[in-house]
Design an enzyme around this catalytic site. Structure first.
Site, short mmCIF file in Angstrom:
data_model
loop_
_atom_site.label_atom_id
_atom_site.label_comp_id
_atom_site.label_asym_id
_atom_site.label_seq_id
_atom_site.Cartn_x
_atom_site.Cartn_y
_atom_site.Cartn_z
N LYS A 141 0.87 -1.18 0.00
CA LYS A 141 0.00 0.00 0.00
C LYS A 141 0.90 1.23 0.00
O LYS A 141 1.35 1.70 1.05
CB LYS A 141 -0.92 0.04 1.22
CG LYS A 141 -2.10 0.99 0.95
CD LYS A 141 -2.63 1.68 2.18
CE LYS A 141 -1.77 2.78 2.69
NZ LYS A 141 -1.59 3.94 1.78
N GLU A 155 9.64 1.73 10.45
CA GLU A 155 10.57 2.85 10.21
C GLU A 155 9.77 4.12 10.43
O GLU A 155 8.98 4.52 9.56
CB GLU A 155 11.13 2.80 8.78
CG GLU A 155 11.96 1.57 8.47
CD GLU A 155 13.18 1.43 9.35
OE1 GLU A 155 13.57 2.41 10.03
OE2 GLU A 155 13.74 0.32 9.40
N GLU A 215 9.31 16.56 15.27
CA GLU A 215 9.87 16.32 13.95
C GLU A 215 9.26 17.38 13.02
O GLU A 215 8.04 17.47 12.90
CB GLU A 215 9.49 14.92 13.47
CG GLU A 215 10.07 14.60 12.11
CD GLU A 215 9.71 13.19 11.63
OE1 GLU A 215 8.59 12.73 11.91
OE2 GLU A 215 10.56 12.59 10.95
P1 ADP Z 1 2.83 10.77 6.95
O1 ADP Z 1 2.49 11.71 8.06
O2 ADP Z 1 4.27 10.77 6.55
O3 ADP Z 1 1.87 10.79 5.81
P2 ADP Z 1 1.54 8.44 7.85
O4 ADP Z 1 2.03 7.55 8.94
O5 ADP Z 1 0.27 9.15 8.03
O6 ADP Z 1 2.76 9.38 7.59
O7 ADP Z 1 1.44 7.64 6.49
C1 ADP Z 1 2.37 6.66 6.09
C2 ADP Z 1 1.64 5.54 5.39
O8 ADP Z 1 0.73 4.96 6.31
C3 ADP Z 1 0.79 6.01 4.22
O9 ADP Z 1 0.81 5.00 3.21
C4 ADP Z 1 -0.59 6.13 4.82
O10 ADP Z 1 -1.62 5.99 3.87
C5 ADP Z 1 -0.58 4.95 5.78
N1 ADP Z 1 -1.52 5.06 6.91
C6 ADP Z 1 -2.07 6.17 7.44
N2 ADP Z 1 -2.91 5.85 8.45
C7 ADP Z 1 -2.88 4.49 8.57
C8 ADP Z 1 -3.53 3.53 9.42
N3 ADP Z 1 -4.35 3.91 10.40
N4 ADP Z 1 -3.24 2.22 9.24
C9 ADP Z 1 -2.41 1.82 8.27
N5 ADP Z 1 -1.77 2.66 7.44
C10 ADP Z 1 -1.99 3.98 7.57
#
Ligand code: ADP
Length: 477
Positions: free
Chosen positions: A171, A246, A379
């Site tokens: 994803k 990470e 951050e």
């Molecule tokens: P950023 O703030 O860098 O966007 P996120 O942690 O929100 O970091 O997003 C990193 C990845 O995790 C993206 O692919 C996002 O779609 C996915 N993501 C966001 N929320 C969730 C969740 N609740 N469960 C799984 N994946 C998620």
């Protein structure tokens, strides 16, 4: 229009929804992408589980053939992939090309490294027993990645998992999914069998939950925020899903008073603003020895003021737009907090008036901050370089370690004793000594504290996707 990619087929999301990928420099729509959810994810896990039976039985040599072809395909298509990456991420074209080169290297490197996924033979304490350990692919892996490196983040995890003999439900981030499609296409063109790699995009929390709830999904490799990493840790107990995380960073940079101040300031201005500071290993908190603080402050302000902001396709641009309006607002909010705390803005920090569209922010240098400042504790993930001073090694280490994060850290000194002692005392998974890019394809990348768990890249990254099995043979019957 990009669809979900499941079992070797491009198909609409089951609920037929779509979303728009925007160009952060122009706010124009780059592409429509189908918006899936848990149902699409379940379909992808089933496809990956079926494909695992055959893929896990191929030899590392057979897998390497495909992965090396993919690496070459990526290199041959670097211009097209870089074009897509600039459109969806806004980063300068040379940065995009550099990143894609690294992505190709990752596929090639893991193609070779999987041939060395050795087990071991263990001498036992009984004459009638023989023991050995073998490594076997773990199963279906969910790989969720962030938008800041649209090629590197997926490639790092996909390459290791596929080389290990696992199958993947990926994803990519919804802000930058198009580069990931290029990577998937290069793998398919290289001969990757159906179902071995699947791409699902859409409702991230629903997709994440579907992965956590599925007994066949053995591990989630996640690159993203500490906030979501914690959610995954909470959910992982349900089916005992393994995790590689990470997460965020807040890297300190210790600059001692024996360095060439001008050279370090000049390089710092480039390093800090690479990808607009939207990098988890980005040198963020600049701790400068009090004897050179004023000199460094003047020089860094000069170099940062000279950085060229613009569309990533323009020649000579150092800094593109931030990824989204939300990201721009979050950085501006941190700057407002810092101003309220009495911070001195030395340059930048404003939205440049020459752009009528796009999420640009003028690269910024800030001083007059305390360790309690929002810019020290959070951050930033944006184009802001906060300056602090330190008295001596003890003071520098105490300030550097005063964070919940522990990913990357940097030391600049010509004194071997200072470098050695500082590197040993820093509570971070990566230390660069006189080096802005300490990490490489061949080396382990992992965070201490709340920056993560497990490792990506290097041989450690391969073993994240292999299970160890002890086999003991009794000889008395
Ligand atoms: P950023 O703030 O860098 O966007 P996120 O942690 O929100 O970091 O997003 C990193 C990845 O995790 C993206 O692919 C996002 O779609 C996915 N993501 C966001 N929320 C969730 C969740 N609740 N469960 C799984 N994946 C998620």
């Amino acid at each position: 229009m990009k669809q979900q990619f499941i079992n070797g087929q491009f198909i609409d999301a089951i609920d037929k929804q779509t979303f728009e990928v925007l160009n952060p420099a122009t706010e124009e729509v780059v592409s429509l992408v189908s918006f899936g959810n848990d149902k699409d994810c379940l379909l992808a896990i089933d496809a990956a589980q079926t494909a695992f039976a055959a893929w896990s039985k191929t030899t590392p040599y057979q897998r390497a053939e495909i992965l090396k072809k993919a690496a070459n395909n990526i290199r041959e298509n670097i211009d097209a992939i870089a074009h897509t990456m600039v459109l969806e991420s806004g980063k300068p074209l040379p940065e995009a090309k550099g990143e894609i080169g690294v992505a190709a290297n990752l596929f090639e490197w893991y193609a070779e490294e999987a041939k060395r996924s050795y087990g071991k033979v263990i001498p036992t304490n009984r004459v009638d027993k023989r023991s050995s350990v073998i490594c076997q692919p773990m199963g279906v892996i969910g790989i969720i990645t962030a938008w800041n490196f649209p090629a590197y983040n997926p490639a790092r995890a996909w390459a290791a998992a596929l080389a290990a003999g696992c199958t993947v439900v990926a994803k990519p981030a919804e802000d930058t999914p198009l580069t990931a499609y290029h990577l998937a296409e290069t793998l398919v063109n290289a001969g990757l069998p159906n179902g071995v790699l699947n791409l699902v995009l859409g409702n991230a929390p629903a997709i994440g939950q579907a992965m956590l709830n599925h007994p066949h999904l053995k591990k989630i490799s996640f690159t993203g925020s500490t906030r979501v990493g914690k959610l995954l840790m909470d959910g992982a107990s349900k089916k005992h899903t393994k995790l590689s995380l990470e997460l965020g960073g807040n890297a300190p940079v210790l600059i001692f008073d024996d360095v060439d101040v001008d050279a370090v300031a000049k390089a710092a201005a480039i390093s800090r603003f690479r990808n607009n500071g939207q990098v988890c290993t980005s040198a963020q908190r600049f701790y400068v020895h009090k004897n050179i603080f004023e000199e460094f402050k003047i020089l860094i302000t000069k170099y940062v003021s000279a950085l060229k902001v613009g569309n990533g396709f323009e020649d000579g641009v150092n800094v593109g737009p931030l990824i989204t309006k939300k990201q721009q607002e979050s950085v501006l909010a941190l700057l407002e907090k810092a101003k309220a705390e009495g911070a001195e803005i030395l340059t930048g920090g404003n939205i440049p008036t020459k752009f009528s569209k796009g999420y640009f922010l003028q690269p910024c240098v800030v001083a007059g901050l305390t360790q309690a400042s929002a810019l020290a504790q959070n951050e930033i993930f944006g184009p802001v370089l906060p300056l602090f001073s330190f008295e001596d090694l003890d003071d520098a280490i105490a300030k550097a370690n005063d964070t919940e994060y522990g990913l990357a850290s940097y030391i600049f000194t010509n004194n071997l004793k200072t470098a050695t002692l500082a590197s040993e005392r820093l509570e971070f998974g990566i230390v660069g000594i006189n080096e802005w890019a300490p990490h490489g394809t061949e080396s382990p990348f992992g965070g201490w504290k709340q920056s993560g768990q497990g490792h990506e890249s290097g041989s450690e990254g391969l073993f994240e996707y292999l299970e160890k099995k002890l086999i003991s043979v009794g000889l008395s019957l």
